[in-house]
Motif scaffolding. Structure first.
Motif, PDB file in Angstrom:
ATOM      1  N   PRO A  46       0.808  -1.237   0.000  1.00 57.44           N
ATOM      2  CA  PRO A  46       0.000   0.000   0.000  1.00 57.44           C
ATOM      3  C   PRO A  46       0.836   1.280   0.000  1.00 57.44           C
ATOM      4  O   PRO A  46       1.965   1.303   0.488  1.00 57.44           O
ATOM      5  CB  PRO A  46      -0.797  -0.095   1.299  1.00 57.44           C
ATOM      6  N   SER A  47       0.255   2.326  -0.553  1.00 59.44           N
ATOM      7  CA  SER A  47       0.907   3.642  -0.606  1.00 59.44           C
ATOM      8  C   SER A  47      -0.148   4.709  -0.871  1.00 59.44           C
ATOM      9  O   SER A  47      -1.105   4.462  -1.609  1.00 59.44           O
ATOM     10  CB  SER A  47       1.933   3.660  -1.739  1.00 59.44           C
ATOM     11  N   THR A  48       0.026   5.857  -0.280  1.00 58.28           N
ATOM     12  CA  THR A  48      -0.768   7.029  -0.667  1.00 58.28           C
ATOM     13  C   THR A  48       0.138   8.039  -1.367  1.00 58.28           C
ATOM     14  O   THR A  48      -0.034   8.349  -2.548  1.00 58.28           O
ATOM     15  CB  THR A  48      -1.436   7.674   0.572  1.00 58.28           C
ATOM     16  N   THR A  50       3.573   8.135  -2.159  1.00 57.83           N
ATOM     17  CA  THR A  50       4.569   7.808  -3.180  1.00 57.83           C
ATOM     18  C   THR A  50       3.887   7.550  -4.521  1.00 57.83           C
ATOM     19  O   THR A  50       4.285   8.089  -5.551  1.00 57.83           O
ATOM     20  CB  THR A  50       5.394   6.580  -2.736  1.00 57.83           C
ATOM     21  N   ARG A  99       7.118  -0.600  -5.909  1.00 52.84           N
ATOM     22  CA  ARG A  99       7.182  -0.821  -4.443  1.00 52.84           C
ATOM     23  C   ARG A  99       6.892  -2.286  -4.183  1.00 52.84           C
ATOM     24  O   ARG A  99       5.991  -2.878  -4.801  1.00 52.84           O
ATOM     25  CB  ARG A  99       6.176   0.048  -3.702  1.00 52.84           C
ATOM     26  N   HIS A 127      14.322   3.699   0.398  1.00 52.34           N
ATOM     27  CA  HIS A 127      13.234   4.478  -0.197  1.00 52.34           C
ATOM     28  C   HIS A 127      13.887   5.747  -0.766  1.00 52.34           C
ATOM     29  O   HIS A 127      13.712   6.844  -0.237  1.00 52.34           O
ATOM     30  CB  HIS A 127      12.195   4.802   0.876  1.00 52.34           C
ATOM     31  N   GLN A 130      11.980   9.075  -1.511  1.00 54.88           N
ATOM     32  CA  GLN A 130      11.591   9.765  -0.284  1.00 54.88           C
ATOM     33  C   GLN A 130      12.782  10.580   0.229  1.00 54.88           C
ATOM     34  O   GLN A 130      12.644  11.723   0.659  1.00 54.88           O
ATOM     35  CB  GLN A 130      11.153   8.738   0.783  1.00 54.88           C
ATOM     36  N   PRO A 259       8.081  11.174   7.130  1.00 54.64           N
ATOM     37  CA  PRO A 259       7.742  10.684   5.778  1.00 54.64           C
ATOM     38  C   PRO A 259       6.247  10.430   5.614  1.00 54.64           C
ATOM     39  O   PRO A 259       5.759  10.378   4.486  1.00 54.64           O
ATOM     40  CB  PRO A 259       8.562   9.395   5.649  1.00 54.64           C
ATOM     41  N   LEU A 260       5.546  10.254   6.727  1.00 58.89           N
ATOM     42  CA  LEU A 260       4.116   9.948   6.759  1.00 58.89           C
ATOM     43  C   LEU A 260       3.857   8.572   6.097  1.00 58.89           C
ATOM     44  O   LEU A 260       4.643   8.163   5.267  1.00 58.89           O
ATOM     45  CB  LEU A 260       3.286  11.047   6.085  1.00 58.89           C
ATOM     46  N   PRO A 261       2.824   7.847   6.418  1.00 61.58           N
ATOM     47  CA  PRO A 261       1.747   8.272   7.303  1.00 61.58           C
ATOM     48  C   PRO A 261       2.187   8.280   8.774  1.00 61.58           C
ATOM     49  O   PRO A 261       3.041   7.508   9.158  1.00 61.58           O
ATOM     50  CB  PRO A 261       0.685   7.191   7.074  1.00 61.58           C
TER      51      PRO A 261
HETATM   52  N1   CP Z   1       6.175   8.267   2.703  1.00 62.48           N
HETATM   53  C1   CP Z   1       5.577   7.236   2.063  1.00 62.48           C
HETATM   54  O1   CP Z   1       6.244   6.378   1.481  1.00 62.48           O
HETATM   55  O2   CP Z   1       4.218   7.254   2.120  1.00 62.48           O
HETATM   56  P1   CP Z   1       3.279   6.189   1.394  1.00 62.48           P
HETATM   57  O3   CP Z   1       3.526   4.860   2.058  1.00 62.48           O
HETATM   58  O4   CP Z   1       1.881   6.704   1.594  1.00 62.48           O
HETATM   59  O5   CP Z   1       3.671   6.146  -0.052  1.00 62.48           O
END
Ligand code: CP
Length: 301
Positions: A46-48, A50, A99, A127, A130, A259-261
């Motif tokens: 999962p990712s938002t 990136t 990813r 990463h 990032q 880096p979030l979340p």
């Molecule tokens: N910082 C980062 O990689 O966020 P995501 O997991 O939402 O992509």
């Protein structure tokens, strides 16, 4: 053919060049530089930020994007190997953004791909994009990258953004404070890397008394998905919470990055503190990723 699998694939000059390009893209974020080209965004995890910032970057460059955000909807669920998947995708696209939960999987993909591969995060390993947006954010807020003091706090064991960032900062004479409980402390290979590069660092367990003299506070989430024992995660998940009051005695120009979340490691009251920079940091990802794509595709800009 260039790939970006580890931040160590880039020299100091290349890193600075990418940050300079990102700055130009921030000033002028729309172009046709990728016209006629296709990017494949393949996310096995999962990712938002990136995924969506890469997709935004491709759109802003005038390119097209294909891909998937979960392998369950692909023939991987029928047993297709990673090698065959990459062979297919590299026949369709000009660049692959990938990813994957397994460390080393993106390096392997880059070895079987016919087009450049970008690591969008491989397990707890690296990463690198990032890191580029982190460097961009640090340079933008501090006016420089050289001789900065950085506190990294939280899950330093599994946090791939920590591993990539400390390696990239090694070009710029940093000093580090690593704040983590024993169970999430920095792996020995990265301590060895720092010693070999003569980079000063201290390790501590407590945030109090350790953030007042630094230039950057880099918070990280406890990486639930990397723990094999759920109870171990439960024990550690609330180890650190940064609150606005804790920033009172910090340097006037310190910035809080993440880096979030985030889950619970930055309280909501920090969001309105002028020292908070994590949402702008995430936005900077679009410009950094536009620059990375151009670098890998050999597009002059
Ligand atoms: N910082 C980062 O990689 O966020 P995501 O997991 O939402 O992509």
């Amino acid at each position: 053919m260039k790939n970006l699998v580890s931040i160590s694939d880039l020299s100091k000059d290349e890193i600075v060049n990418i940050l300079d390009r990102a700055e130009r893209f921030e000033a002028c974020p729309v172009s046709r530089l990728m016209e006629g080209k296709v990017a494949a965004s393949i996310f096995f995890e999962p990712s938002t930020r990136t995924r969506l910032s890469f997709e935004t970057a491709v759109n802003r460059l005038g390119g097209r994007i294909i891909g998937f955000s979960e392998a369950a909807n692909t023939s991987v669920s029928k047993g297709e190997s990673l090698k065959d998947t990459i062979a297919m995708v590299s026949g369709y696209a000009d660049i692959i953004i990938m990813r994957h939960p397994l460390e080393g999987s993106v390096r392997y993909a880059s070895e079987v791909s016919r087009v450049p591969v970008v690591n969008a995060g491989d397990g707890s390993n690296q990463h690198p994009t990032q890191t580029l947006l982190d460097l961009y954010s640090i340079r933008k807020t501090q006016g420089r990258l050289d001789k900065l003091s950085i506190a990294m706090i939280g899950d330093l064991k599994y946090g791939r953004t920590v591993h990539s960032l400390l390696m990239a900062m090694s070009h710029f004479e940093p000093s580090f404070k690593f704040i983590a409980p024993e169970e999430m402390s920095l792996p020995e290979e990265y301590r060895k890397f720092l010693r070999e590069h003569a980079i000063p660092f201290v390790e501590a367990r407590d945030m109090n008394g350790n953030i007042d003299d630094v230039d950057i506070i880099y918070m990280t989430r406890v990486q639930k998905e990397r723990f094999s024992e759920p109870m171990e995660y439960e024990k550690l998940k609330n180890t650190y919470t940064l609150r606005s009051a804790m920033l009172e005695n910090t340097k006037p120009n310190v910035r809080v990055l993440h880096p979030l979340p985030r889950v619970g490691e930055i309280a909501a009251d920090v969001d309105d503190n002028p020292k908070a920079y994590y949402f702008q940091q995430a936005r900077n990802g679009v410009f950094a990723r536009m620059a990375v794509i151009c670098h890998l595709l050999g597009i002059k800009c």
